[in-house]
Design a protein around this motif. Structure first.
Motif, PDB file in Angstrom:
ATOM      1  N   ILE A 249       0.817  -1.216   0.000  1.00  0.00           N
ATOM      2  CA  ILE A 249       0.000   0.000   0.000  1.00  0.00           C
ATOM      3  C   ILE A 249       0.852   1.269   0.000  1.00  0.00           C
ATOM      4  CG2 ILE A 249      -2.003  -1.072   1.081  1.00  0.00           C
ATOM      5  CD1 ILE A 249      -1.054   0.016   3.763  1.00  0.00           C
ATOM      6  N   GLU A 250       2.146   1.148   0.334  1.00  0.00           N
ATOM      7  CA  GLU A 250       3.001   2.334   0.362  1.00  0.00           C
ATOM      8  C   GLU A 250       3.499   2.742  -1.015  1.00  0.00           C
ATOM      9  OE1 GLU A 250       6.148  -0.899   0.423  1.00  0.00           O
ATOM     10  OE2 GLU A 250       4.003  -0.644   0.815  1.00  0.00           O
ATOM     11  N   LYS A 251       3.191   1.962  -2.061  1.00  0.00           N
ATOM     12  CA  LYS A 251       3.723   2.242  -3.396  1.00  0.00           C
ATOM     13  C   LYS A 251       2.944   3.317  -4.153  1.00  0.00           C
ATOM     14  CE  LYS A 251       7.085  -0.734  -3.352  1.00  0.00           C
ATOM     15  NZ  LYS A 251       7.203  -1.797  -4.358  1.00  0.00           N
ATOM     16  N   VAL A 252       1.923   3.871  -3.552  1.00  0.00           N
ATOM     17  CA  VAL A 252       1.108   4.865  -4.234  1.00  0.00           C
ATOM     18  C   VAL A 252       1.814   6.218  -4.271  1.00  0.00           C
ATOM     19  CG1 VAL A 252      -0.139   5.505  -2.132  1.00  0.00           C
ATOM     20  CG2 VAL A 252      -1.220   5.870  -4.344  1.00  0.00           C
ATOM     21  N   VAL A 253       1.633   6.941  -5.393  1.00  0.00           N
ATOM     22  CA  VAL A 253       2.031   8.349  -5.500  1.00  0.00           C
ATOM     23  C   VAL A 253       0.788   9.114  -5.976  1.00  0.00           C
ATOM     24  CG1 VAL A 253       4.452   7.864  -5.944  1.00  0.00           C
ATOM     25  CG2 VAL A 253       2.882   8.091  -7.871  1.00  0.00           C
ATOM     26  N   PRO A 254       0.640  10.363  -5.575  1.00  0.00           N
ATOM     27  CA  PRO A 254      -0.617  11.065  -5.873  1.00  0.00           C
ATOM     28  C   PRO A 254      -0.868  11.316  -7.351  1.00  0.00           C
ATOM     29  CG  PRO A 254       0.487  12.070  -3.989  1.00  0.00           C
ATOM     30  CD  PRO A 254       1.464  11.100  -4.589  1.00  0.00           C
ATOM     31  N   THR A 255       0.138  11.830  -8.092  1.00  0.00           N
ATOM     32  CA  THR A 255      -0.115  12.309  -9.457  1.00  0.00           C
ATOM     33  C   THR A 255       0.988  11.870 -10.409  1.00  0.00           C
ATOM     34  OG1 THR A 255       1.111  14.384  -9.199  1.00  0.00           O
ATOM     35  CG2 THR A 255      -1.193  14.369  -8.471  1.00  0.00           C
ATOM     36  N   TRP A 256       0.732  12.063 -11.702  1.00  0.00           N
ATOM     37  CA  TRP A 256       1.753  11.791 -12.719  1.00  0.00           C
ATOM     38  C   TRP A 256       2.951  12.713 -12.556  1.00  0.00           C
ATOM     39  CZ3 TRP A 256       2.071   8.096 -16.533  1.00  0.00           C
ATOM     40  CH2 TRP A 256       0.973   7.257 -16.646  1.00  0.00           C
ATOM     41  N   ARG A 257       2.694  13.919 -12.129  1.00  0.00           N
ATOM     42  CA  ARG A 257       3.796  14.855 -11.912  1.00  0.00           C
ATOM     43  C   ARG A 257       4.737  14.329 -10.822  1.00  0.00           C
ATOM     44  NH1 ARG A 257       3.098  21.360 -10.665  1.00  0.00           N
ATOM     45  NH2 ARG A 257       5.327  21.887 -10.756  1.00  0.00           N
ATOM     46  N   ASP A 258       4.179  13.694  -9.799  1.00  0.00           N
ATOM     47  CA  ASP A 258       5.008  13.090  -8.750  1.00  0.00           C
ATOM     48  C   ASP A 258       5.798  11.905  -9.298  1.00  0.00           C
ATOM     49  OD1 ASP A 258       3.958  14.857  -6.789  1.00  0.00           O
ATOM     50  OD2 ASP A 258       2.187  13.587  -6.612  1.00  0.00           O
ATOM     51  N   LEU A 259       5.162  11.138 -10.169  1.00  0.00           N
ATOM     52  CA  LEU A 259       5.839   9.981 -10.748  1.00  0.00           C
ATOM     53  C   LEU A 259       7.090  10.396 -11.501  1.00  0.00           C
ATOM     54  CD1 LEU A 259       5.793   6.921 -11.418  1.00  0.00           C
ATOM     55  CD2 LEU A 259       4.418   7.508 -13.431  1.00  0.00           C
ATOM     56  N   GLU A 260       7.052  11.557 -12.144  1.00  0.00           N
ATOM     57  CA  GLU A 260       8.202  12.052 -12.897  1.00  0.00           C
ATOM     58  C   GLU A 260       9.463  12.102 -12.033  1.00  0.00           C
ATOM     59  OE1 GLU A 260       9.717  16.212 -15.000  1.00  0.00           O
ATOM     60  OE2 GLU A 260       7.751  16.080 -14.065  1.00  0.00           O
ATOM     61  N   VAL A 261       9.315  12.522 -10.787  1.00  0.00           N
ATOM     62  CA  VAL A 261      10.467  12.614  -9.882  1.00  0.00           C
ATOM     63  C   VAL A 261      11.089  11.240  -9.662  1.00  0.00           C
ATOM     64  CG1 VAL A 261      11.183  13.191  -7.527  1.00  0.00           C
ATOM     65  CG2 VAL A 261       9.569  14.669  -8.744  1.00  0.00           C
ATOM     66  N   PHE A 262      10.264  10.248  -9.408  1.00  0.00           N
ATOM     67  CA  PHE A 262      10.777   8.915  -9.085  1.00  0.00           C
ATOM     68  C   PHE A 262      11.338   8.193 -10.306  1.00  0.00           C
ATOM     69  CE2 PHE A 262       7.662   9.880  -5.770  1.00  0.00           C
ATOM     70  CZ  PHE A 262       8.498   9.787  -4.663  1.00  0.00           C
ATOM     71  N   LEU A 263      10.844   8.515 -11.484  1.00  0.00           N
ATOM     72  CA  LEU A 263      11.399   7.912 -12.685  1.00  0.00           C
ATOM     73  C   LEU A 263      12.764   8.507 -13.042  1.00  0.00           C
ATOM     74  CD1 LEU A 263       8.304   7.430 -15.014  1.00  0.00           C
ATOM     75  CD2 LEU A 263       9.441   5.776 -13.522  1.00  0.00           C
ATOM     76  N   GLN A 264      13.163   9.550 -12.342  1.00  0.00           N
ATOM     77  CA  GLN A 264      14.537  10.048 -12.440  1.00  0.00           C
ATOM     78  C   GLN A 264      15.409   9.494 -11.322  1.00  0.00           C
ATOM     79  OE1 GLN A 264      14.935  14.401 -13.597  1.00  0.00           O
ATOM     80  NE2 GLN A 264      12.756  14.357 -13.064  1.00  0.00           N
TER      81      GLN A 264
END
Length: 492
Positions: A249-264
């Motif tokens: 359950i901790e793998k959630v991120v709120p938005t696509w914009r947040d995902l951008e950070v982690f994909l870097q």
């Protein structure tokens, strides 16, 4: 979790055996040094790495603070996109859900994307008990499965194996699991990779059910994300008719914009790449494209208990990059199996005792599987202060105290074997709050320094057995200061 590896001793005992295996230490040294050197070069390319790291930390902390509402949003979005969401409180419930879903399809075999969540709950073993065979398709996981072995690293589960050992495993075991290894297989990487590719291709084309985890879940759209380097994940996620994803359950991120950070952050910290070769994303189901049925199993299994700990909850920021393992001097010498968990290394030393509790001997020993050098904190892409949590958990082991287990606040008893440590800490606390007694003790220690042993007696042997006792100075600092500076700075 589903429990420690069967028969595993406490960390000190397991590590003692590992450090006397020269082959294991050589494999680990070569692999970890290579990975961490490549990572350092990849990170150095970005001038804003520190800002990215801080952004990742803040996004994770925000998400954990409002985790309940983001999980509800994930459920709503996945359901609206044609998927089905299941909630699993623990490993047993998650395994039962997955087994029932597979049996409902009438299939008796599944292909799997590398997933630490399914390893955590012991899914492969649970499916086997139900007559369902699970095939690992990640190359390193395939090596581990064929060898009847256990993962020893988060990113490279077979890091403890060299090429010669892998060749021998392929030659002897592939035929029992499907297509046998080619005749005359050597230990060259290209030949080993081709043998694995041929062995797995028939499974990809035959399997009707795929099982995955996810690196991230995007709450605003219900999109799941898997990043990998081999392409096996893409095959498992697109070819089967039914896809089941088991995700913490901790793998959630709120938005696509947040995902951008982690994909870097993730690729540079894990594989030292600017981006992952394969980044697969899916949202529910789509007619004529990909699986016809999608099931998401949201796994708790101790995570909400961990969330209740204000110090320890930062472990839930982890994005499973394994950077902390590659710089840890303890992991490099002891290897991953000594941790008795699917999560080895520094992150495992703080995550496993929180997910499983500190009741077992091995979980009580894991917070001590560290030199507290801080290298793990320096490389963590989401700034988990692992040394802080280690010290926090050590206090819990020695002193006991309140904690949350299975949603209930309980009072933990101190672990056995720490009575001498508790007594020493109480004595130190008393001495530091009584300056006169401290001064007298320091003077007595200085005057009797020639009589001091080189090793400590009794329980102290565990400490001095691998360390030199510091030499006691000729006089206490207080006396030296008074003698050399007291007349000049006495008023200060």
């Amino acid at each position: 979790m589903s429990g420690t590896y069967l028969g595993m001793p406490a960390f000190p005992e397991a590590a003692r055996a590992a450090v006397h295996d020269p082959g294991l230490r050589g494999n680990l040294r070569h692999a970890t040094h290579t990975i961490r050197d490549k990572r350092a070069r990849a990170v150095a390319e970005l001038d804003d790495w520190a800002q990215l790291r801080e952004a990742g930390k803040r996004i994770k902390d925000h998400t954990l603070r409002y985790l309940d509402r983001y999980l509800v949003r994930v459920e709503e979005a996945v359901t609206a996109a044609g998927g089905t969401v299941h909630w699993a409180a623990d490993a047993e419930e998650a395994n039962r859900i997955v087994a029932d879903l597979v049996k409902a399809t009438g299939e008796s075999e599944v292909v799997k994307v590398k997933s630490m969540a399914t390893q955590e709950i012991g899914l492969n073993e649970a499916l086997e008990a139900e007559g369902i065979r699970a095939y690992e398709t990640d190359l390193a996981e395939l090596i581990v499965q064929l060898g009847g072995d256990r993962p020893s690293h988060i990113l490279v589960p077979a890091i403890h194996r060299n090429r010669g050992e892998i060749r021998d495993i392929f030659r002897s075991e592939m035929g029992e699991w499907g297509r046998p290894a080619p005749e005359g297989l050597t230990d060259t990487p290209a030949e080993l990779a081709e043998a694995a590719r041929l062995h797995l291709r028939e499974k990809f084309l035959r399997a009707k059910v795929g099982i995955s985890g996810a690196n991230f879940m995007v709450a605003e759209t219900g999109t799941l994300v898997v990043v990998e380097s081999e392409g096996n994940g893409r095959m498992c996620l697109t070819l089967p008719e039914t896809l089941i994803s088991v995700v913490g359950i901790e793998k959630v991120v709120p938005t696509w914009r947040d995902l951008e950070v982690f994909l870097q952050l993730l690729p540079r910290s894990s594989t030292a790449e600017r981006m992952n070769p394969y980044t697969s994303m899916w949202t529910g189901t789509t007619d004529g494209d990909g699986p016809r049925a999608f099931h998401l199993v949201l796994l708790d299994n101790g995570r909400t208990d961990t969330l209740a700990d204000e110090v320890g909850r930062q472990a839930l920021r982890c994005i499973r990059c394994s950077a902390c393992l590659n710089v840890c001097p303890v992991y490099e010498r002891a290897g991953g199996h000594a941790y008795g968990s699917v999560y080895p290394g520094p992150i495992g030393a703080i995550l496993s005792p929180q997910l499983r509790g500190t009741g077992s001997e091995i979980d009580a020993s894991l917070p001590y599987a560290s030199s507290l050098c801080g290298a793990c904190y320096e490389v963590c892409p989401v700034a988990i202060d692992i040394p802080e949590v280690l010290v926090h958990l050590r206090e819990r082991v020695v002193q006991g105290g309140t904690a949350v287990r299975q949603g209930n606040r309980v009072v933990l008893k101190p672990a056995r074997g720490h009575a001498a440590e508790r007594a020493a800490m109480r004595a130190a606390q008393w001495a530091f709050t009584h300056p006169g007694a401290l001064r007298a003790g320091q003077r007595l220690t200085s005057r009797t320094r020639r009589l001091h042993p080189r090793t400590l007696p009794g329980p102290g042997r565990a400490w001095s057995g691998s360390r030199d006792l510091p030499e006691v100075p000729a006089e206490p600092f207080r006396d030296w200061w008074q003698r050399t500076r007291g007349g000049k700075d006495g008023a200060k």
